[in-house]
Write a protein that holds these residues in place. Structure first.
Motif, PDB file in Angstrom:
ATOM      1  N   THR A   1     -32.036 -21.528   7.812  1.00  0.00           N
ATOM      2  CA  THR A   1     -30.833 -21.816   8.712  1.00  0.00           C
ATOM      3  C   THR A   1     -30.173 -23.389   8.718  1.00  0.00           C
ATOM      4  O   THR A   1     -29.288 -23.276   9.286  1.00  0.00           O
ATOM      5  CB  THR A   1     -31.432 -21.473  10.206  1.00  0.00           C
ATOM      6  OG1 THR A   1     -32.509 -22.548  10.535  1.00  0.00           O
ATOM      7  CG2 THR A   1     -32.071 -19.987  10.340  1.00  0.00           C
ATOM      8  N   MET A   2     -31.201 -23.983   7.900  1.00  0.00           N
ATOM      9  CA  MET A   2     -30.482 -25.555   7.774  1.00  0.00           C
ATOM     10  C   MET A   2     -29.582 -25.699   6.839  1.00  0.00           C
ATOM     11  O   MET A   2     -28.779 -26.744   6.915  1.00  0.00           O
ATOM     12  CB  MET A   2     -31.785 -26.296   7.859  1.00  0.00           C
ATOM     13  CG  MET A   2     -32.610 -26.295   8.821  1.00  0.00           C
ATOM     14  SD  MET A   2     -34.050 -27.467   8.496  1.00  0.00           S
ATOM     15  CE  MET A   2     -35.190 -26.984  10.076  1.00  0.00           C
TER      16      MET A   2
ATOM     17  N   THR B   1     -26.074 -27.200   7.364  1.00  0.00           N
ATOM     18  CA  THR B   1     -25.172 -26.441   8.665  1.00  0.00           C
ATOM     19  C   THR B   1     -25.484 -26.776  10.009  1.00  0.00           C
ATOM     20  O   THR B   1     -24.894 -26.353  10.785  1.00  0.00           O
ATOM     21  CB  THR B   1     -25.632 -25.003   8.359  1.00  0.00           C
ATOM     22  OG1 THR B   1     -27.106 -24.857   8.593  1.00  0.00           O
ATOM     23  CG2 THR B   1     -25.058 -24.418   7.037  1.00  0.00           C
ATOM     24  N   ILE B   2     -26.233 -27.960  10.223  1.00  0.00           N
ATOM     25  CA  ILE B   2     -26.569 -28.585  11.455  1.00  0.00           C
ATOM     26  C   ILE B   2     -25.390 -29.144  12.026  1.00  0.00           C
ATOM     27  O   ILE B   2     -25.071 -30.041  11.299  1.00  0.00           O
ATOM     28  CB  ILE B   2     -28.228 -29.446  11.368  1.00  0.00           C
ATOM     29  CG1 ILE B   2     -29.222 -28.416  10.952  1.00  0.00           C
ATOM     30  CG2 ILE B   2     -28.168 -30.033  12.784  1.00  0.00           C
ATOM     31  CD1 ILE B   2     -30.345 -29.526  10.729  1.00  0.00           C
TER      32      ILE B   2
ATOM     33  N   TYR C   1     -24.323 -33.111  11.488  1.00  0.00           N
ATOM     34  CA  TYR C   1     -24.983 -33.834  10.496  1.00  0.00           C
ATOM     35  C   TYR C   1     -24.173 -34.973   9.435  1.00  0.00           C
ATOM     36  O   TYR C   1     -24.809 -35.956   9.204  1.00  0.00           O
ATOM     37  CB  TYR C   1     -25.730 -33.153   9.689  1.00  0.00           C
ATOM     38  CG  TYR C   1     -27.093 -33.414   8.835  1.00  0.00           C
ATOM     39  CD1 TYR C   1     -28.150 -33.329   9.592  1.00  0.00           C
ATOM     40  CD2 TYR C   1     -26.963 -33.785   7.595  1.00  0.00           C
ATOM     41  CE1 TYR C   1     -29.280 -33.877   8.737  1.00  0.00           C
ATOM     42  CE2 TYR C   1     -28.017 -34.275   6.994  1.00  0.00           C
ATOM     43  CZ  TYR C   1     -29.383 -34.420   7.655  1.00  0.00           C
ATOM     44  OH  TYR C   1     -30.561 -34.744   6.901  1.00  0.00           O
TER      45      TYR C   1
ATOM     46  N   LEU D   1     -31.164 -34.110  15.802  1.00  0.00           N
ATOM     47  CA  LEU D   1     -30.300 -33.146  15.447  1.00  0.00           C
ATOM     48  C   LEU D   1     -31.318 -31.997  14.651  1.00  0.00           C
ATOM     49  O   LEU D   1     -30.965 -30.775  15.015  1.00  0.00           O
ATOM     50  CB  LEU D   1     -29.262 -33.538  14.332  1.00  0.00           C
ATOM     51  CG  LEU D   1     -28.249 -34.535  14.953  1.00  0.00           C
ATOM     52  CD1 LEU D   1     -27.052 -34.799  13.822  1.00  0.00           C
ATOM     53  CD2 LEU D   1     -27.359 -33.731  16.179  1.00  0.00           C
TER      54      LEU D   1
ATOM     55  N   ASN E   1     -33.163 -30.516  17.482  1.00  0.00           N
ATOM     56  CA  ASN E   1     -32.495 -29.777  18.362  1.00  0.00           C
ATOM     57  C   ASN E   1     -32.239 -28.296  17.617  1.00  0.00           C
ATOM     58  O   ASN E   1     -32.257 -27.275  18.339  1.00  0.00           O
ATOM     59  CB  ASN E   1     -31.321 -30.466  18.722  1.00  0.00           C
ATOM     60  CG  ASN E   1     -31.384 -31.639  19.633  1.00  0.00           C
ATOM     61  OD1 ASN E   1     -32.459 -31.803  20.298  1.00  0.00           O
ATOM     62  ND2 ASN E   1     -30.597 -32.468  19.716  1.00  0.00           N
ATOM     63  N   HIS E   2     -31.772 -28.444  16.273  1.00  0.00           N
ATOM     64  CA  HIS E   2     -31.662 -27.157  15.743  1.00  0.00           C
ATOM     65  C   HIS E   2     -32.825 -26.336  15.631  1.00  0.00           C
ATOM     66  O   HIS E   2     -32.481 -25.042  15.855  1.00  0.00           O
ATOM     67  CB  HIS E   2     -31.183 -27.457  14.031  1.00  0.00           C
ATOM     68  CG  HIS E   2     -31.070 -26.408  13.268  1.00  0.00           C
ATOM     69  ND1 HIS E   2     -29.785 -25.634  13.356  1.00  0.00           N
ATOM     70  CD2 HIS E   2     -31.779 -25.693  12.566  1.00  0.00           C
ATOM     71  CE1 HIS E   2     -30.041 -24.571  12.343  1.00  0.00           C
ATOM     72  NE2 HIS E   2     -31.202 -24.757  11.959  1.00  0.00           N
TER      73      HIS E   2
ATOM     74  N   LYS F   1     -33.021 -24.450  18.933  1.00  0.00           N
ATOM     75  CA  LYS F   1     -31.986 -23.634  19.017  1.00  0.00           C
ATOM     76  C   LYS F   1     -32.303 -22.200  18.263  1.00  0.00           C
ATOM     77  O   LYS F   1     -31.671 -20.997  18.568  1.00  0.00           O
ATOM     78  CB  LYS F   1     -30.789 -24.035  18.694  1.00  0.00           C
ATOM     79  CG  LYS F   1     -30.168 -24.914  19.478  1.00  0.00           C
ATOM     80  CD  LYS F   1     -28.771 -25.741  18.957  1.00  0.00           C
ATOM     81  CE  LYS F   1     -28.248 -26.573  19.855  1.00  0.00           C
ATOM     82  NZ  LYS F   1     -27.046 -27.171  19.590  1.00  0.00           N
ATOM     83  N   GLN F   2     -33.413 -22.452  17.365  1.00  0.00           N
ATOM     84  CA  GLN F   2     -33.822 -21.101  16.428  1.00  0.00           C
ATOM     85  C   GLN F   2     -35.013 -20.360  17.004  1.00  0.00           C
ATOM     86  O   GLN F   2     -35.446 -19.514  16.781  1.00  0.00           O
ATOM     87  CB  GLN F   2     -34.323 -21.546  15.215  1.00  0.00           C
ATOM     88  CG  GLN F   2     -33.462 -22.452  14.452  1.00  0.00           C
ATOM     89  CD  GLN F   2     -31.804 -21.806  14.530  1.00  0.00           C
ATOM     90  OE1 GLN F   2     -31.340 -20.554  14.042  1.00  0.00           O
ATOM     91  NE2 GLN F   2     -30.815 -22.397  14.827  1.00  0.00           N
TER      92      GLN F   2
END
Length: 498
Positions: free
Chosen positions: A267-268, A276-277, A280, A371, A374-375, A378-379
């Motif tokens: 997902t990163m 994709t964060i 960034y 960041l 935090n990402h 969110k997952q």
């Protein structure tokens, strides 16, 4: 202390006397002997006794050249400092290098002892050992010296010492003050350095900083680098059953931490390698002038792909130099269960990813780490800074332990800085070649403490060959690069600067 560099001095730089090649070659022979002596002293930064023995050698060698020396205590291992007698009417250059080295596994080297220099000549696709008795007066600049720290970073220290010898033989009056600071923990991220620079600020006070570390451009042309990426790290661990379980009994039932981690990491980044964060890459822009500078570096993206054997590069930048202007998010290692001959039919208890984040001036390492965390949250993951307890394991479906590494900041000096122009002009004059100017290099050197504390511009002046195997088995330095480094130091240290 700090002096204003006049435009006149830039023109005077062109009149600097470049030492002739015969004298350089004679000095290279002395440098080879000194390198063999220096490399013979192991320099693993994990061994304080190694560092002490190296410092004793440095005190003697710098003292022989007229330097005043001091050992600077730090929160860790000591730094070595040397300075020529000071003249308040002259500007001051501070030269940074390091004398510690990576640890060695002798079994991986093509020689019995990595701390005993071996002379080798190129042959077909490799090298053959040559006796030092075969060097002769007409030294072959294509031959190489193999040993730990021959390139990273003991040879540059010896190049400086031998340039000083030539300057003294020629009776040259050096037109500025020289200070040298040698790091003993560069290969351990130089953790004591920020506090040490603050503590010894007055001693280190200078007008500009030269970092002599790392390789010249792949073209082997004279190179000046105006910045480097910083670095920080994260370790991510996901969890399955408390102990490895039989995959026949519990596959399809017990959560697999390897799949959790793989799905989280996926997902990163997108499929073209861009992070994709959100946020960034904030703050980074490349204007037309910068773009032209980046494109002036004679890289070949096709040659890089051919050398590294991949078809398509990631799309963070449009070409190699542009890619280096952005922070990276790199998986440097993955581990879960067992692999190869030791593979077992189990559901592993955990999976771990080691990440490194290369930083640029516009990015803050602590901000980027936050960041990422935090990402992860969110997952749907619970982020912990410790191994989860039974109660936490039973409370949350998905858990990630995040361990944070320290931050080494990036640095970058503007390309129109007059001291940078002085160095470039002097190298151009010394070698008669257009100097390659690199805005930001990919590697990291711990220079930001000097810039932040001393408020001085900094420039990397690399002197070793690009294929030197630094940090790896069979590290080496090309003898021709010894001549290059001595000549580069001679030119810079004998050019007028006011």
């Amino acid at each position: 202390m700090k002096k204003t560099l006049s435009l006149v001095s830039l023109f005077l730089a062109f009149s600097a006397f470049a030492q002739d090649d015969v004298a350089i070659k004679s000095q290279v022979a002395d440098a080879i002997n000194e390198i063999r002596e220096f490399i013979a002293i192991p320099n693993d930064a994990l061994d304080a006794a190694d560092i002490d023995r190296n410092i004793m050698w440095l005190k003697r060698k710098f003292g022989d050249r007229g330097f005043n020396t001091a050992v600077l205590d730090t929160e860790g291992l000591p730094l070595f400092f040397a300075a020529m007698p000071m003249n308040s009417d002259k500007p001051t250059v501070l030269i940074y290098m390091h004398f510690d080295g990576q640890s060695v596994d002798p079994s991986k080297w093509n020689q019995p002892n990595p701390y005993e220099v071996v002379l080798k000549a190129p042959k077909d696709d490799g090298f053959e050992t040559v006796s030092f008795d075969e060097l002769g007066d007409d030294i072959n600049y294509d031959w190489r010296l193999f040993g730990r720290s021959t390139s990273d970073d003991k040879s540059p220290i010896v190049m400086l010492l031998n340039a000083m010898d030539l300057l003294q033989k020629d009776g040259k009056e050096i037109p500025f003050n020289i200070k040298v600071i040698l790091d003993s923990e560069e290969e351990k991220s130089s953790k004591p350095l920020p506090a040490a620079v603050k503590q010894y600020r007055e001693l280190l006070d200078s007008d500009f900083l030269m970092i002599v570390d790392g390789p010249v451009h792949a073209s082997e042309n004279p190179t000046v680098v105006y910045g480097c990426r910083g670095i920080t790290t994260l370790t991510l661990t996901t969890y399955g059953p408390i102990k490895p379980q039989h995959s026949g009994h519990y596959g399809n039932y017990a959560p697999n931490p390897g799949f959790q981690l793989a799905q989280l990491l996926a997902t990163m980044k997108d499929t073209e390698g861009r992070v994709t964060i959100p946020g960034y890459y904030d703050g980074i822009s490349i204007d037309e002038k910068t773009d032209s500078i980046l494109k002036s570096v004679p890289d070949s993206d096709e040659a890089i792909s051919e050398k590294l054997q991949f078809k398509t590069a990631e799309k963070v930048g449009g070409f190699y130099q542009e890619a280096l202007q952005y922070p990276s998010l790199n998986i440097r290692g993955l581990g879960s269960g067992w692999v190869g001959d030791k593979a077992r039919t189990i559901v592993p208890e955990s999976a771990t990813a080691e990440l490194d984040l290369r930083l640029v001036v516009e990015s803050d390492g602590n901000r980027l780490k936050q960041l990422v965390k935090n990402h992860i949250t969110k997952q749907g993951y619970k982020v912990l800074d410790h191994v989860p307890s039974k109660e936490e394991r039973m409370q949350f479906d998905k858990i990630v332990t995040v361990e944070e590494g320290s931050v080494t900041d990036a640095f970058r000096t503007e390309l129109d800085n007059p001291y940078g122009e002085f160095i470039v002009n002097t190298l151009n004059q010394s070698f008669g070649q257009e100097v390659i100017q690199i805005r930001t290099m990919g590697g990291t050197v711990p220079i930001s403490p000097f810039i932040n504390e001393l408020k001085i511009p900094a420039f990397i002046v690399p002197v070793v060959n690009p294929d030197n195997n630094q940090h790896s088995p069979n590290e080496n330095v090309k003898i021709g690069q010894l001549a290059y480094g001595i000549k580069a130091f001679y030119g810079i240290l004998s050019s007028p600067i006011n």
